[in-house]
Design a protein around this motif. Structure first.
Motif, PDB file in Angstrom:
ATOM      1  N   PHE A 234       0.818  -1.210   0.000  1.00 43.28           N
ATOM      2  CA  PHE A 234       0.000   0.000   0.000  1.00 43.28           C
ATOM      3  C   PHE A 234       0.855   1.264   0.000  1.00 43.28           C
ATOM      4  O   PHE A 234       0.472   2.266  -0.605  1.00 43.28           O
ATOM      5  CB  PHE A 234      -0.997  -0.005   1.157  1.00 43.28           C
ATOM      6  N   GLN A 235       2.003   1.216   0.640  1.00 44.54           N
ATOM      7  CA  GLN A 235       2.905   2.370   0.568  1.00 44.54           C
ATOM      8  C   GLN A 235       3.376   2.575  -0.868  1.00 44.54           C
ATOM      9  O   GLN A 235       3.439   3.711  -1.351  1.00 44.54           O
ATOM     10  CB  GLN A 235       4.088   2.169   1.511  1.00 44.54           C
ATOM     11  N   GLU A 236       3.681   1.496  -1.558  1.00 41.59           N
ATOM     12  CA  GLU A 236       4.087   1.583  -2.965  1.00 41.59           C
ATOM     13  C   GLU A 236       2.942   2.105  -3.828  1.00 41.59           C
ATOM     14  O   GLU A 236       3.134   2.975  -4.683  1.00 41.59           O
ATOM     15  CB  GLU A 236       4.555   0.212  -3.476  1.00 41.59           C
ATOM     16  N   LEU A 237       1.744   1.593  -3.609  1.00 45.07           N
ATOM     17  CA  LEU A 237       0.599   2.043  -4.395  1.00 45.07           C
ATOM     18  C   LEU A 237       0.325   3.524  -4.163  1.00 45.07           C
ATOM     19  O   LEU A 237       0.051   4.263  -5.113  1.00 45.07           O
ATOM     20  CB  LEU A 237      -0.645   1.216  -4.052  1.00 45.07           C
ATOM     21  N   SER A 238       0.412   3.972  -2.919  1.00 45.82           N
ATOM     22  CA  SER A 238       0.155   5.390  -2.637  1.00 45.82           C
ATOM     23  C   SER A 238       1.209   6.267  -3.297  1.00 45.82           C
ATOM     24  O   SER A 238       0.893   7.356  -3.786  1.00 45.82           O
ATOM     25  CB  SER A 238       0.087   5.653  -1.136  1.00 45.82           C
ATOM     26  N   ALA A 239       2.451   5.803  -3.358  1.00 48.78           N
ATOM     27  CA  ALA A 239       3.499   6.566  -4.032  1.00 48.78           C
ATOM     28  C   ALA A 239       3.215   6.637  -5.538  1.00 48.78           C
ATOM     29  O   ALA A 239       3.404   7.684  -6.160  1.00 48.78           O
ATOM     30  CB  ALA A 239       4.863   5.933  -3.780  1.00 48.78           C
ATOM     31  N   ARG A 240       2.735   5.548  -6.094  1.00 52.66           N
ATOM     32  CA  ARG A 240       2.456   5.528  -7.535  1.00 52.66           C
ATOM     33  C   ARG A 240       1.327   6.475  -7.927  1.00 52.66           C
ATOM     34  O   ARG A 240       1.326   7.017  -9.018  1.00 52.66           O
ATOM     35  CB  ARG A 240       2.123   4.114  -8.003  1.00 52.66           C
ATOM     36  N   VAL A 241       0.351   6.659  -7.037  1.00 53.01           N
ATOM     37  CA  VAL A 241      -0.776   7.548  -7.362  1.00 53.01           C
ATOM     38  C   VAL A 241      -0.634   8.912  -6.696  1.00 53.01           C
ATOM     39  O   VAL A 241      -1.534   9.740  -6.793  1.00 53.01           O
ATOM     40  CB  VAL A 241      -2.144   6.913  -7.021  1.00 53.01           C
TER      41      VAL A 241
END
Length: 123
Positions: free
Chosen positions: A29-36
């Protein structure tokens, strides 16, 4: 020290099995939040962790429609961050998340945020 009290409305929605470990889910989720490009935080409450995302619509749009939301891309990003994850388990979770994105839209809060509970279970 000041204290405050406020009511919280919880809405339970359809869940998905995770297949990967707790810390791997948090890193995902940290990676996903960085991507968006949205804020993400997590708080542990005993047997569960709450993951908060500032812009739930943006996250769910990414999950539902972006071709880079795939196991290979995410596994590489996680491994670059030092998080080892089983590719087949991650692929199953990614597939479930993509399938659940439309249903999860009803869980977006009035401020546009989105919360997930990660239950502590033994894999």
């Amino acid at each position: 020290m000041s204290m405050s009290l406020r009511p919280v409305m919880e809405q339970w929605n359809t869940h998905t099995s995770c297949f990967i470990e707790h810390d791997q889910i948090i890193a995902l989720f940290q990676e996903l939040s960085a991507r968006v490009d949205t804020l993400c935080s997590e708080v542990d409450y005993g047997e569960r962790t709450v993951i908060w995302l500032q812009d739930g619509q943006k996250l769910l749009d990414f999950i539902a429609h972006d071709p880079t939301f795939n196991a290979a891309s995410l596994q590489q990003s996680l491994e670059d961050a030092g998080v080892e994850v089983n590719g087949l388990d991650l692929a199953a979770l990614v597939n479930n998340m993509r399938n659940m994105a439309a249903t999860w839209r009803s869980s977006i809060g009035s401020a546009g945020d989105l919360r997930f509970y990660v239950d502590a279970i033994s894999l």
